[in-house]
Write a protein that holds these residues in place. Sequence first.
Motif, PDB file in Angstrom:
ATOM      1  N   PHE A 250       0.836  -1.196   0.000  1.00  0.00           N
ATOM      2  CA  PHE A 250       0.000   0.000   0.000  1.00  0.00           C
ATOM      3  C   PHE A 250       0.872   1.248   0.000  1.00  0.00           C
ATOM      4  O   PHE A 250       1.729   1.420   0.868  1.00  0.00           O
ATOM      5  CB  PHE A 250      -0.901  -0.023   1.236  1.00  0.00           C
ATOM      6  CG  PHE A 250      -2.019   0.984   1.222  1.00  0.00           C
ATOM      7  CD1 PHE A 250      -2.608   1.397   0.039  1.00  0.00           C
ATOM      8  CD2 PHE A 250      -2.490   1.522   2.410  1.00  0.00           C
ATOM      9  CE1 PHE A 250      -3.645   2.309   0.022  1.00  0.00           C
ATOM     10  CE2 PHE A 250      -3.529   2.435   2.426  1.00  0.00           C
ATOM     11  CZ  PHE A 250      -4.110   2.835   1.230  1.00  0.00           C
ATOM     12  N   VAL A 251       0.681   2.105  -0.986  1.00  0.00           N
ATOM     13  CA  VAL A 251       1.500   3.310  -1.112  1.00  0.00           C
ATOM     14  C   VAL A 251       1.453   4.159   0.155  1.00  0.00           C
ATOM     15  O   VAL A 251       2.459   4.744   0.562  1.00  0.00           O
ATOM     16  CB  VAL A 251       1.040   4.141  -2.341  1.00  0.00           C
ATOM     17  CG1 VAL A 251       1.678   5.516  -2.330  1.00  0.00           C
ATOM     18  CG2 VAL A 251       1.392   3.417  -3.640  1.00  0.00           C
ATOM     19  N   MET A 252       0.289   4.211   0.797  1.00  0.00           N
ATOM     20  CA  MET A 252       0.138   5.030   2.000  1.00  0.00           C
ATOM     21  C   MET A 252       0.844   4.430   3.212  1.00  0.00           C
ATOM     22  O   MET A 252       1.170   5.130   4.164  1.00  0.00           O
ATOM     23  CB  MET A 252      -1.352   5.211   2.343  1.00  0.00           C
ATOM     24  CG  MET A 252      -2.194   5.699   1.184  1.00  0.00           C
ATOM     25  SD  MET A 252      -1.679   7.324   0.591  1.00  0.00           S
ATOM     26  CE  MET A 252      -2.783   7.530  -0.812  1.00  0.00           C
ATOM     27  N   ASN A 253       1.067   3.098   3.173  1.00  0.00           N
ATOM     28  CA  ASN A 253       1.758   2.403   4.260  1.00  0.00           C
ATOM     29  C   ASN A 253       2.385   1.141   3.683  1.00  0.00           C
ATOM     30  O   ASN A 253       1.769   0.078   3.688  1.00  0.00           O
ATOM     31  CB  ASN A 253       0.785   2.046   5.387  1.00  0.00           C
ATOM     32  CG  ASN A 253       1.480   1.308   6.532  1.00  0.00           C
ATOM     33  OD1 ASN A 253       2.697   1.153   6.537  1.00  0.00           O
ATOM     34  ND2 ASN A 253       0.689   0.853   7.506  1.00  0.00           N
ATOM     35  N   PRO A 254       3.619   1.240   3.183  1.00  0.00           N
ATOM     36  CA  PRO A 254       4.274   0.119   2.507  1.00  0.00           C
ATOM     37  C   PRO A 254       4.524  -1.107   3.396  1.00  0.00           C
ATOM     38  O   PRO A 254       4.952  -2.148   2.896  1.00  0.00           O
ATOM     39  CB  PRO A 254       5.614   0.726   2.044  1.00  0.00           C
ATOM     40  CG  PRO A 254       5.352   2.196   1.975  1.00  0.00           C
ATOM     41  CD  PRO A 254       4.423   2.473   3.114  1.00  0.00           C
ATOM     42  N   VAL A 258      -2.383  -3.767   0.104  1.00  0.00           N
ATOM     43  CA  VAL A 258      -3.673  -3.109  -0.092  1.00  0.00           C
ATOM     44  C   VAL A 258      -4.785  -3.972   0.506  1.00  0.00           C
ATOM     45  O   VAL A 258      -5.727  -3.461   1.119  1.00  0.00           O
ATOM     46  CB  VAL A 258      -3.951  -2.860  -1.591  1.00  0.00           C
ATOM     47  CG1 VAL A 258      -5.367  -2.343  -1.805  1.00  0.00           C
ATOM     48  CG2 VAL A 258      -2.934  -1.878  -2.164  1.00  0.00           C
ATOM     49  N   ALA A 259      -4.656  -5.288   0.350  1.00  0.00           N
ATOM     50  CA  ALA A 259      -5.653  -6.202   0.912  1.00  0.00           C
ATOM     51  C   ALA A 259      -5.763  -6.023   2.423  1.00  0.00           C
ATOM     52  O   ALA A 259      -6.861  -5.987   2.982  1.00  0.00           O
ATOM     53  CB  ALA A 259      -5.294  -7.647   0.576  1.00  0.00           C
ATOM     54  N   GLN A 260      -4.611  -5.897   3.078  1.00  0.00           N
ATOM     55  CA  GLN A 260      -4.609  -5.722   4.533  1.00  0.00           C
ATOM     56  C   GLN A 260      -5.170  -4.362   4.923  1.00  0.00           C
ATOM     57  O   GLN A 260      -5.915  -4.242   5.906  1.00  0.00           O
ATOM     58  CB  GLN A 260      -3.182  -5.871   5.074  1.00  0.00           C
ATOM     59  CG  GLN A 260      -3.101  -5.901   6.598  1.00  0.00           C
ATOM     60  CD  GLN A 260      -3.845  -7.082   7.208  1.00  0.00           C
ATOM     61  OE1 GLN A 260      -3.643  -8.221   6.778  1.00  0.00           O
ATOM     62  NE2 GLN A 260      -4.709  -6.815   8.172  1.00  0.00           N
ATOM     63  N   ALA A 261      -4.828  -3.337   4.155  1.00  0.00           N
ATOM     64  CA  ALA A 261      -5.339  -1.989   4.440  1.00  0.00           C
ATOM     65  C   ALA A 261      -6.860  -1.963   4.340  1.00  0.00           C
ATOM     66  O   ALA A 261      -7.548  -1.350   5.169  1.00  0.00           O
ATOM     67  CB  ALA A 261      -4.733  -0.984   3.466  1.00  0.00           C
ATOM     68  N   ALA A 262      -7.394  -2.641   3.321  1.00  0.00           N
ATOM     69  CA  ALA A 262      -8.842  -2.701   3.160  1.00  0.00           C
ATOM     70  C   ALA A 262      -9.483  -3.466   4.306  1.00  0.00           C
ATOM     71  O   ALA A 262     -10.503  -3.047   4.868  1.00  0.00           O
ATOM     72  CB  ALA A 262      -9.187  -3.363   1.825  1.00  0.00           C
ATOM     73  N   LYS A 263      -8.875  -4.585   4.681  1.00  0.00           N
ATOM     74  CA  LYS A 263      -9.393  -5.400   5.778  1.00  0.00           C
ATOM     75  C   LYS A 263      -9.393  -4.629   7.085  1.00  0.00           C
ATOM     76  O   LYS A 263     -10.369  -4.660   7.848  1.00  0.00           O
ATOM     77  CB  LYS A 263      -8.555  -6.669   5.917  1.00  0.00           C
ATOM     78  CG  LYS A 263      -9.058  -7.628   6.986  1.00  0.00           C
ATOM     79  CD  LYS A 263      -8.200  -8.882   7.034  1.00  0.00           C
ATOM     80  CE  LYS A 263      -8.690  -9.834   8.119  1.00  0.00           C
ATOM     81  NZ  LYS A 263      -7.842 -11.054   8.191  1.00  0.00           N
ATOM     82  N   ASP A 264      -8.300  -3.902   7.339  1.00  0.00           N
ATOM     83  CA  ASP A 264      -8.197  -3.109   8.564  1.00  0.00           C
ATOM     84  C   ASP A 264      -9.274  -2.028   8.633  1.00  0.00           C
ATOM     85  O   ASP A 264      -9.722  -1.643   9.715  1.00  0.00           O
ATOM     86  CB  ASP A 264      -6.808  -2.467   8.676  1.00  0.00           C
ATOM     87  CG  ASP A 264      -5.700  -3.486   8.911  1.00  0.00           C
ATOM     88  OD1 ASP A 264      -6.021  -4.642   9.243  1.00  0.00           O
ATOM     89  OD2 ASP A 264      -4.520  -3.132   8.729  1.00  0.00           O
ATOM     90  N   ALA A 265      -9.652  -1.536   7.457  1.00  0.00           N
ATOM     91  CA  ALA A 265     -10.673  -0.479   7.394  1.00  0.00           C
ATOM     92  C   ALA A 265     -12.095  -1.051   7.366  1.00  0.00           C
ATOM     93  O   ALA A 265     -13.074  -0.299   7.371  1.00  0.00           O
ATOM     94  CB  ALA A 265     -10.448   0.401   6.166  1.00  0.00           C
ATOM     95  N   GLY A 266     -12.188  -2.368   7.316  1.00  0.00           N
ATOM     96  CA  GLY A 266     -13.502  -3.001   7.314  1.00  0.00           C
ATOM     97  C   GLY A 266     -14.225  -2.947   5.982  1.00  0.00           C
ATOM     98  O   GLY A 266     -15.455  -2.975   5.933  1.00  0.00           O
ATOM     99  N   VAL A 267     -13.464  -2.875   4.878  1.00  0.00           N
ATOM    100  CA  VAL A 267     -14.088  -2.856   3.554  1.00  0.00           C
ATOM    101  C   VAL A 267     -13.485  -3.956   2.678  1.00  0.00           C
ATOM    102  O   VAL A 267     -12.423  -4.504   2.987  1.00  0.00           O
ATOM    103  CB  VAL A 267     -13.905  -1.496   2.835  1.00  0.00           C
ATOM    104  CG1 VAL A 267     -14.435  -0.362   3.689  1.00  0.00           C
ATOM    105  CG2 VAL A 267     -12.438  -1.259   2.472  1.00  0.00           C
ATOM    106  N   GLU A 268     -14.163  -4.250   1.595  1.00  0.00           N
ATOM    107  CA  GLU A 268     -13.660  -5.184   0.592  1.00  0.00           C
ATOM    108  C   GLU A 268     -13.710  -4.502  -0.765  1.00  0.00           C
ATOM    109  O   GLU A 268     -14.760  -3.984  -1.159  1.00  0.00           O
ATOM    110  CB  GLU A 268     -14.511  -6.451   0.554  1.00  0.00           C
ATOM    111  CG  GLU A 268     -14.057  -7.443  -0.514  1.00  0.00           C
ATOM    112  CD  GLU A 268     -14.998  -8.626  -0.659  1.00  0.00           C
ATOM    113  OE1 GLU A 268     -14.795  -9.428  -1.598  1.00  0.00           O
ATOM    114  OE2 GLU A 268     -15.952  -8.742   0.143  1.00  0.00           O
TER     115      GLU A 268
END
Length: 298
Positions: A250-254, A258-268
Motif C-alpha cells: 500500500f503506497v500510504m503504508n508500505p 492493499v488487501a490488509q489496508a482494506a481489511k483493517d478499514a472493514g471494507v472489501e
Amino acid sequence: MAITAQMVKELRESTGAGMMDAKKALTETDGDMEAAVDWLRTKGLAKAAKKADRVAAEGLVGVAVSGGRGVAVEVNSETDFVAKNADFQKLVSGITKAALGASDIEALKTTDLDGKSVADTVTSAIMVIGENMTLRRMASVEGETVASYVHNAAADGMGKIGVLVAVTGSDAAIAKQIAMHIAATSPMALSEADLDPVVVERELAVQTQKAMEENATSAKPKPEAVIQNNIIPGRMKKFLEENTLMGQKFVMNPDITVAQAAKDAGVEVTAFVRVAVGEGIEKKEEDFAAEVAKTLAG
C-alpha cells in the motif's frame, strides 16, 4: 524478416536495451516485437515492458460518481493546448455527466446532451474548436461505495488519469486512498484470480527460461528441483504481488498490502478501473524543427 532501424529504435525505447542487444533480439525472434522483449528479459537485458509506456495522446479523462455508480470517460484531442481549453473541458464535463445514465460507449454516443446526441455534440465541437476530437472509451464500476480520483487534474473531475474504486462498506476515505494508490501503481488486475491467464503463462515462460539460463552459467549451479520448486515459484509470487491490487504494498503504508489496508478499514474492494489518456494509441513523433521550417517555407 528484415530488421529495420525503426524496429530496433522502438525496441530500445520500450526496454532500455542497447542497440546491438535490441538488434540481436529482433534477429533471434524474426522481428516479433513481443517475443524480442521476452528474449531480452530472459537475458536480463530489459525490464518488463508495458505498451502503455510507449504511447501517448492528448485529451482528458473525466470521472463522475452518483450513488453506487462511477464512470470514467476518455475524450482525445490532437494537442495538449486544446485539452487546456475551457470549451473542451466543458465538453468533457458534460459528456462525463451524461455517461452516468449510459450503459456503455455506444449508448453514450446516442445519449442526449443539451438537445443533441453526445456524438453530434462532439462533431459540433470539432467545427468550433477546429481540431479533431474523439470520444474514445468509457468504463464504469458499481458498488456499495464508489470513490474517484483524478491525477494531474486540469479542472474539477478531469485530468490525465482517472480512477474509480468500488468497495463494500461505507469508508469512502480508504476507498479514495486506494484510488490514489491505483493511479500511482497501475495494477493489472484486482487479484490473482482476475489476471489474464495468457499474461501469467507468458511470465512463467520468461521466468523459467531466465532461471534456467542463469543456472547454466552459474559457478555453483543449483539442483533442478531447487529451480523448479523454489526459485521460479518465488519469482512468480513476486510478479503477482507487484501486479495485482490486492498483492501490492500500500503506497500510504508500505508495511502492509492493499488487501490488509482494506481489511483493517472493514471494507472489501470489489472492482476498480484506471483510465489514462492515450493508453494504446501510437502517437506519431513530430520533428518540431522540421515542422516549423515547413510552415515558414509555405
